[in-house]
Design a protein around this motif. Structure first.
Motif, PDB file in Angstrom:
ATOM      1  N   PHE A 120       0.914  -1.493  -0.217  1.00 40.26           N
ATOM      2  CA  PHE A 120       0.100  -0.029   0.160  1.00 40.26           C
ATOM      3  C   PHE A 120       0.879   1.021  -0.029  1.00 40.26           C
ATOM      4  N   GLY A 121       2.145   1.167   0.116  1.00 43.44           N
ATOM      5  CA  GLY A 121       3.136   2.162   0.418  1.00 43.44           C
ATOM      6  C   GLY A 121       3.199   3.045  -1.143  1.00 43.44           C
ATOM      7  N   GLU A 122       3.630   4.175  -1.032  1.00 43.16           N
ATOM      8  CA  GLU A 122       3.852   5.161  -2.289  1.00 43.16           C
ATOM      9  C   GLU A 122       4.772   4.708  -3.157  1.00 43.16           C
ATOM     10  N   ARG A 123       5.953   4.137  -2.609  1.00 49.78           N
ATOM     11  CA  ARG A 123       7.080   3.780  -3.433  1.00 49.78           C
ATOM     12  C   ARG A 123       7.531   2.202  -3.166  1.00 49.78           C
ATOM     13  N   VAL A 124       8.065   1.601  -3.832  1.00 52.79           N
ATOM     14  CA  VAL A 124       8.854   0.339  -3.691  1.00 52.79           C
ATOM     15  C   VAL A 124      10.362   0.493  -3.668  1.00 52.79           C
ATOM     16  N   PHE A 129      11.709   8.781  -0.028  1.00 53.67           N
ATOM     17  CA  PHE A 129      11.515  10.090  -0.813  1.00 53.67           C
ATOM     18  C   PHE A 129      11.901   9.694  -2.483  1.00 53.67           C
ATOM     19  N   ALA A 130      12.368   8.742  -2.797  1.00 54.66           N
ATOM     20  CA  ALA A 130      12.867   8.080  -4.145  1.00 54.66           C
ATOM     21  C   ALA A 130      12.417   6.698  -4.226  1.00 54.66           C
ATOM     22  N   GLY A 131      12.423   6.737  -5.629  1.00 57.23           N
ATOM     23  CA  GLY A 131      12.218   5.324  -5.997  1.00 57.23           C
ATOM     24  C   GLY A 131      11.069   5.073  -6.941  1.00 57.23           C
ATOM     25  N   PRO A 132      10.722   3.923  -7.403  1.00 58.09           N
ATOM     26  CA  PRO A 132       9.501   3.638  -8.377  1.00 58.09           C
ATOM     27  C   PRO A 132       8.179   4.068  -7.552  1.00 58.09           C
ATOM     28  N   LYS A 133       7.185   4.959  -8.342  1.00 54.55           N
ATOM     29  CA  LYS A 133       6.270   5.505  -7.422  1.00 54.55           C
ATOM     30  C   LYS A 133       4.889   4.973  -8.128  1.00 54.55           C
ATOM     31  N   ARG A 134       3.926   4.551  -7.192  1.00 51.63           N
ATOM     32  CA  ARG A 134       2.835   4.094  -7.950  1.00 51.63           C
ATOM     33  C   ARG A 134       2.187   4.859  -8.876  1.00 51.63           C
ATOM     34  N   PHE A 135       1.555   4.112  -9.865  1.00 48.72           N
ATOM     35  CA  PHE A 135       0.681   4.984 -10.733  1.00 48.72           C
ATOM     36  C   PHE A 135      -0.559   5.368 -10.399  1.00 48.72           C
ATOM     37  N   HIS A 136      -1.393   4.729  -9.327  1.00 50.71           N
ATOM     38  CA  HIS A 136      -2.686   4.963  -9.005  1.00 50.71           C
ATOM     39  C   HIS A 136      -2.553   4.782  -7.499  1.00 50.71           C
ATOM     40  N   ALA A 137      -3.484   5.196  -6.619  1.00 50.42           N
ATOM     41  CA  ALA A 137      -4.004   4.706  -5.500  1.00 50.42           C
ATOM     42  C   ALA A 137      -4.630   3.326  -5.665  1.00 50.42           C
ATOM     43  N   PRO A 138      -4.538   2.779  -4.358  1.00 51.58           N
ATOM     44  CA  PRO A 138      -5.074   1.186  -3.970  1.00 51.58           C
ATOM     45  C   PRO A 138      -6.662   1.594  -4.110  1.00 51.58           C
ATOM     46  N   HIS A 157      11.436  -8.651  -1.880  1.00 50.97           N
ATOM     47  CA  HIS A 157      11.818  -7.791  -2.545  1.00 50.97           C
ATOM     48  C   HIS A 157      10.636  -6.539  -2.324  1.00 50.97           C
ATOM     49  N   TYR A 158      10.989  -5.240  -2.446  1.00 54.36           N
ATOM     50  CA  TYR A 158      10.172  -4.239  -2.020  1.00 54.36           C
ATOM     51  C   TYR A 158       9.222  -4.089  -2.712  1.00 54.36           C
ATOM     52  N   ASP A 159       9.051  -4.520  -3.854  1.00 53.29           N
ATOM     53  CA  ASP A 159       7.589  -4.341  -4.632  1.00 53.29           C
ATOM     54  C   ASP A 159       6.541  -5.813  -4.141  1.00 53.29           C
ATOM     55  N   HIS A 160       7.044  -6.457  -3.017  1.00 51.16           N
ATOM     56  CA  HIS A 160       6.217  -7.505  -2.675  1.00 51.16           C
ATOM     57  C   HIS A 160       6.290  -7.554  -1.076  1.00 51.16           C
ATOM     58  N   LEU A 161       7.298  -6.988  -0.385  1.00 50.92           N
ATOM     59  CA  LEU A 161       7.117  -6.917   1.142  1.00 50.92           C
ATOM     60  C   LEU A 161       7.455  -5.298   1.450  1.00 50.92           C
ATOM     61  N   ASP A 162       6.425  -4.598   1.935  1.00 54.09           N
ATOM     62  CA  ASP A 162       6.222  -3.397   1.900  1.00 54.09           C
ATOM     63  C   ASP A 162       6.260  -2.812   3.456  1.00 54.09           C
TER      64      ASP A 162
END
Length: 361
Positions: A120-124, A129-138, A157-162
């Motif tokens: 649910f985080g903003e970035r993976v 403050f930096a890194g791949p940012k989500r395209f849409h809200a959950p 990995h960050y895009d699976h464990l937030d």
């Protein structure tokens, strides 16, 4: 270094990298008896069919200096907001899957709620403050989630464990199901140790009427430059009532999909990775063509596309995974599910699939 280069660097951080370091020799580890634990690290079985990938520094250089085109949507990704009341109203005798984005899903399995790889985080990224940012809200917030019976993780990995997601859910989930080594990650995020159960490949357990089996995948793990492959990665088989679901996690194509299909006799729904692939790292992610082959190996009835439409993690356009998978499935007569974010799929029920991304830039 400008902001776009920093974003690229941090995207590469998530790959860490696909040709990382190994270790050798004996070590004192609670996982030493695992067939997947070799030379003090977890490892994939040999797969001579995998094409060679690029070296570490070649991949780093590409992320830092190469240009990206069309990897981030210009138009808004459609999201269907869903309320707690709507979730509660879903038939308690059926099994439902709600797409939250990327590989994150909320399941309602015969009346109880489960999560898969919730982010649910903003970035993976290791940084807020930096890194791949989500395209849409959950489609719903963490605060709107119903009580969660179980949470399934494929790898660290960050895009699976937030971190922010797990920190919020720490005391709100009854049971966590994770691959070997991931328990320590969760405990560091505030999850009570007694609520976490670790699995090696082919280990199984039952919880509240749901049968779970951790199954092989071909990937890697790590959350920094120094901890690659210290934890295991897995796909998962989920049986609820008479229906079987498969979740691939992240994986390159390998003959393990055929073995899983043979052992379980097929699946009513297969959530299959479809995104973040590249010729530079063919061992750890599948092309759409490989995703279709893996699905056929699994003997699946419905192919459900995951791992796309939420984060910029590779060099293909954001629509490419969806277009190619839809065309391939149509040509092969495969029943495809590409749900919108927030859409509910009821397993075993007829539905009309649509290319919601068509016409979006």
């Amino acid at each position: 270094m400008n902001a776009s280069r920093i974003r690229g660097l941090l995207a590469a951080f998530g790959l860490i990298l696909v040709a990382g370091c190994t270790s050798s020799g004996n070590c004192d580890s609670p996982y030493a008896s695992s067939p997947q634990f070799k030379g003090c690290l977890f490892a994939n079985p040999p797969n001579p069919q995998t094409p060679p990938g690029a070296g570490t520094w070649t991949i780093w250089s590409r992320f830092i200096f190469a240009s990206k085109v069309g990897t981030v949507p210009v138009d808004a990704i459609p999201v269907r907001p869903i309320t707690t009341a709507q979730l509660e109203a879903l038939d308690a005798q059926a099994n439902h899957v709600v797409r939250l984005g990327h590989s994150s899903h909320l399941l309602k399995l015969r009346g109880k709620f489960w999560l898969i790889d919730p982010v649910f985080g903003e970035r993976v990224s290791p940084f807020s403050f930096a890194g791949p940012k989500r395209f849409h809200a959950p489609p719903l917030t963490l605060q709107q989630l119903p009580p969660i019976e179980g949470l399934i993780l494929s790898h660290d990995h960050y895009d699976h464990l937030d971190v922010p997601t797990i920190e919020y859910l720490a005391q709100r989930v009854q049971r966590y199901f994770v691959p070997l080594g991931v328990k320590a990650r969760l405990v560091d995020m505030g999850v009570p140790a007694e609520r976490v159960q670790e699995f090696d490949w082919w280990q199984a357990a039952a919880h509240d009427g749901v049968q779970l089996t951790a199954t092989p995948s071909q990937h890697f793990s790590g959350r920094s430059l120094t901890d690659r492959d210290r934890t295991l990665w897995a796909s998962w088989v989920i049986q609820s009532g008479e229906q079987r679901l498969f979740y691939s996690g992240d994986s390159g194509y390998f003959n393990g999909f055929k073995t899983i299909g043979e052992r379980f006799g097929g699946f009513d729904l297969a959530l299959m990775e479809n995104g973040a692939y590249d010729a530079y790292w063919p061992a750890v992610h599948m092309t759409p063509e490989e995703t279709v082959q893996a699905f056929q190996d699994l003997r699946g009835k419905v192919l459900y596309s995951v791992h796309n439409s939420t984060f910029d993690l590779a060099f293909h356009t954001w629509q490419d995974p969806l277009n190619r998978l839809a065309d391939l499935s149509a040509a092969k007569g495969i029943e495809l599910a590409t749900p919108e974010i927030g859409e509910v799929l009821t397993v075993g029920q007829p539905r009309t699939n649509k290319r919601w991304w068509a016409g979006l830039k």
